[in-house]
Scaffold this active site. Sequence first.
Site, PDB file in Angstrom:
ATOM      1  N   GLN A  86       0.698  -1.307  -0.015  1.00 17.33           N
ATOM      2  CA  GLN A  86       0.062  -0.086   0.034  1.00 17.33           C
ATOM      3  C   GLN A  86       0.919   1.193   0.114  1.00 17.33           C
ATOM      4  OE1 GLN A  86      -3.267  -0.654   3.063  1.00 17.33           O
ATOM      5  NE2 GLN A  86      -1.846  -2.074   3.558  1.00 17.33           N
ATOM      6  N   ASN A  87       2.193   1.019   0.297  1.00 15.69           N
ATOM      7  CA  ASN A  87       3.101   2.108   0.173  1.00 15.69           C
ATOM      8  C   ASN A  87       3.304   2.805  -1.183  1.00 15.69           C
ATOM      9  OD1 ASN A  87       3.210   1.436   2.756  1.00 15.69           O
ATOM     10  ND2 ASN A  87       5.146   0.624   2.957  1.00 15.69           N
ATOM     11  N   VAL A  88       3.206   3.960  -1.210  1.00 15.66           N
ATOM     12  CA  VAL A  88       3.463   4.747  -2.536  1.00 15.66           C
ATOM     13  C   VAL A  88       4.898   5.117  -2.615  1.00 15.66           C
ATOM     14  CG1 VAL A  88       1.161   5.578  -2.778  1.00 15.66           C
ATOM     15  CG2 VAL A  88       2.954   6.951  -1.630  1.00 15.66           C
ATOM     16  N   HIS A 106      -1.681   1.404  -3.949  1.00 14.72           N
ATOM     17  CA  HIS A 106      -2.374   2.708  -4.092  1.00 14.72           C
ATOM     18  C   HIS A 106      -1.449   3.748  -4.584  1.00 14.72           C
ATOM     19  CE1 HIS A 106      -4.455   1.428   0.070  1.00 14.72           C
ATOM     20  NE2 HIS A 106      -4.929   1.195  -0.830  1.00 14.72           N
ATOM     21  N   CYS A 114      -2.650  14.077 -14.782  1.00 15.82           N
ATOM     22  CA  CYS A 114      -3.261  14.956 -14.930  1.00 15.82           C
ATOM     23  C   CYS A 114      -4.594  14.366 -14.190  1.00 15.82           C
ATOM     24  CB  CYS A 114      -3.761  14.994 -16.451  1.00 15.82           C
ATOM     25  SG  CYS A 114      -4.883  16.384 -16.885  1.00 15.82           S
ATOM     26  N   CYS A 117      -7.218  14.084 -17.904  1.00 15.78           N
ATOM     27  CA  CYS A 117      -7.012  13.462 -19.029  1.00 15.78           C
ATOM     28  C   CYS A 117      -6.067  12.288 -18.647  1.00 15.78           C
ATOM     29  CB  CYS A 117      -6.534  14.160 -20.359  1.00 15.78           C
ATOM     30  SG  CYS A 117      -4.839  14.741 -19.976  1.00 15.78           S
ATOM     31  N   GLY A 194       2.941  -4.312   8.941  1.00 17.54           N
ATOM     32  CA  GLY A 194       2.997  -2.844   8.973  1.00 17.54           C
ATOM     33  C   GLY A 194       1.911  -2.037   8.569  1.00 17.54           C
ATOM     34  N   PRO A 221       3.399  -3.869  15.841  1.00 18.86           N
ATOM     35  CA  PRO A 221       3.414  -4.054  17.184  1.00 18.86           C
ATOM     36  C   PRO A 221       2.229  -3.808  17.734  1.00 18.86           C
ATOM     37  CG  PRO A 221       4.804  -2.215  16.127  1.00 18.86           C
ATOM     38  CD  PRO A 221       4.103  -3.045  15.157  1.00 18.86           C
TER      39      PRO A 221
HETATM   40  P1  OAD Z   1      -1.267   3.287   8.802  1.00 20.95           P
HETATM   41  O1  OAD Z   1      -0.556   4.333   9.164  1.00 20.95           O
HETATM   42  O2  OAD Z   1      -2.758   3.154   8.768  1.00 20.95           O
HETATM   43  O3  OAD Z   1      -0.839   1.983   9.568  1.00 20.95           O
HETATM   44  C1  OAD Z   1       0.492   1.825   9.969  1.00 20.95           C
HETATM   45  C2  OAD Z   1       0.596   0.445  10.596  1.00 20.95           C
HETATM   46  O4  OAD Z   1       1.948   0.261  11.006  1.00 20.95           O
HETATM   47  C3  OAD Z   1      -0.192   0.472  12.209  1.00 20.95           C
HETATM   48  O5  OAD Z   1      -0.865  -0.529  12.224  1.00 20.95           O
HETATM   49  C4  OAD Z   1       1.180   0.432  13.075  1.00 20.95           C
HETATM   50  O6  OAD Z   1       0.720  -0.283  14.346  1.00 20.95           O
HETATM   51  C5  OAD Z   1       2.135  -0.265  12.392  1.00 20.95           C
HETATM   52  N1  OAD Z   1       3.531  -0.120  12.648  1.00 20.95           N
HETATM   53  C6  OAD Z   1       4.097   1.074  12.917  1.00 20.95           C
HETATM   54  N2  OAD Z   1       5.281   1.191  13.016  1.00 20.95           N
HETATM   55  C7  OAD Z   1       5.739  -0.117  12.677  1.00 20.95           C
HETATM   56  C8  OAD Z   1       7.021  -0.948  12.452  1.00 20.95           C
HETATM   57  N3  OAD Z   1       8.055  -0.227  12.838  1.00 20.95           N
HETATM   58  N4  OAD Z   1       7.011  -1.957  12.281  1.00 20.95           N
HETATM   59  C9  OAD Z   1       5.804  -2.574  11.889  1.00 20.95           C
HETATM   60  N5  OAD Z   1       4.576  -1.921  12.085  1.00 20.95           N
HETATM   61  C10 OAD Z   1       4.651  -0.836  12.330  1.00 20.95           C
HETATM   62  O7  OAD Z   1      -0.833   2.736   7.650  1.00 20.95           O
HETATM   63  P2  OAD Z   1      -1.435   1.726   6.214  1.00 20.95           P
HETATM   64  O8  OAD Z   1      -1.954   0.612   7.024  1.00 20.95           O
HETATM   65  O9  OAD Z   1      -0.456   1.536   5.387  1.00 20.95           O
HETATM   66  O10 OAD Z   1      -4.050   4.859   1.507  1.00 20.95           O
HETATM   67  O11 OAD Z   1      -2.450   2.625   5.671  1.00 20.95           O
HETATM   68  C11 OAD Z   1      -3.481   2.178   4.596  1.00 20.95           C
HETATM   69  C12 OAD Z   1      -3.452   3.221   3.758  1.00 20.95           C
HETATM   70  O12 OAD Z   1      -4.324   4.321   4.439  1.00 20.95           O
HETATM   71  C13 OAD Z   1      -2.296   4.025   3.064  1.00 20.95           C
HETATM   72  O13 OAD Z   1      -1.835   3.220   1.937  1.00 20.95           O
HETATM   73  C14 OAD Z   1      -3.058   5.134   2.576  1.00 20.95           C
HETATM   74  C15 OAD Z   1      -3.668   5.566   3.704  1.00 20.95           C
HETATM   75  O14 OAD Z   1      -4.800   6.205   3.633  1.00 20.95           O
HETATM   76  C16 OAD Z   1      -4.318   5.666   0.723  1.00 20.95           C
HETATM   77  O15 OAD Z   1      -3.865   6.912   0.510  1.00 20.95           O
HETATM   78  C17 OAD Z   1      -5.399   5.213  -0.304  1.00 20.95           C
END
Ligand code: OAD
Length: 252
Positions: A86-88, A106, A114, A117, A194, A221
Amino acid sequence: MRVLVITGAGVSAESGIPTFRGKDGYWRNLDPAKLATPEAFARDPKLVWEWYRERRQRICNAQPNAAHAAIAKLAQHANEFLLVTQNVDDLHVRAGMPKEKMVQIHGNIFITRCSRCDFSQKDYKHEHEQEHEHEHEHEHEKEDQDVDLPRCPECNALMRPGVVWFGEQLPWNELQRVESYLDRGSCDLVIVAGTTATFGYIIDWALRASRDGGELIEVNPEETPLSQFATQLVREPAAVAMPQIVDQIIGS
Ligand code: OAD
């Protein structure tokens, strides 16, 4: 061995990239969940671009960590492997993950596309962006509100970051790549690291992949909605846990 790895912002946290929902995620006291929306861009595109430019810069200055490296190593050793991130950011790629073995579901923060377009371009360097902005400034000297805002060379609409915002559809091609990997067979091993697993499709993919008794390891965690389904919970930071998990798997 057939493997699926799903990653979220927590995997890049130890490279210094703030997660979305943690307290560090706030930017100028603004909630990223409210900035990463089509509504925020429509209301204040300059503010949204400023946030993304800062994130781009931070990513350019960051280095992949031990979790990224471990996942790339696992990809090399598994017979069949897919990473859905999900990381950009580009930290998985910089750690050596082949692009054909990963899906950025994502989008990619270094793509500028754009808002109207199909035009898109890769913006790898912040410096390059700044050059672009300066050119633009001359074109629109009198339009104060437009300064700093890139415009489409094809149709002159506002350009936007090539990421998926809340409420937007997932990119079709990327979605198909995930679906076809899951359709081709279940996995022996699924690692979800994560991510808060807030989106239903993340849980759905993890469960579908492990449906025939595959191991489902969560590395986080904190507890998440996926935790109840995991066969193994690793409550440690990804950069600590992932190298150990991968070494165990490769060694066994
Ligand atoms: P979040 O910021 O929602 O969650 C981060 C997760 O990583 C949490 O569950 C933390 O407990 C965990 N975490 C933090 N530090 C860590 C570490 N060192 N090792 C392992 N885990 C750790 O991020 P995402 O779940 O990626 O989408 O968020 C999903 C999506 O929501 C993103 O891609 C983005 C956001 O909106 C869009 O923009 C569409």
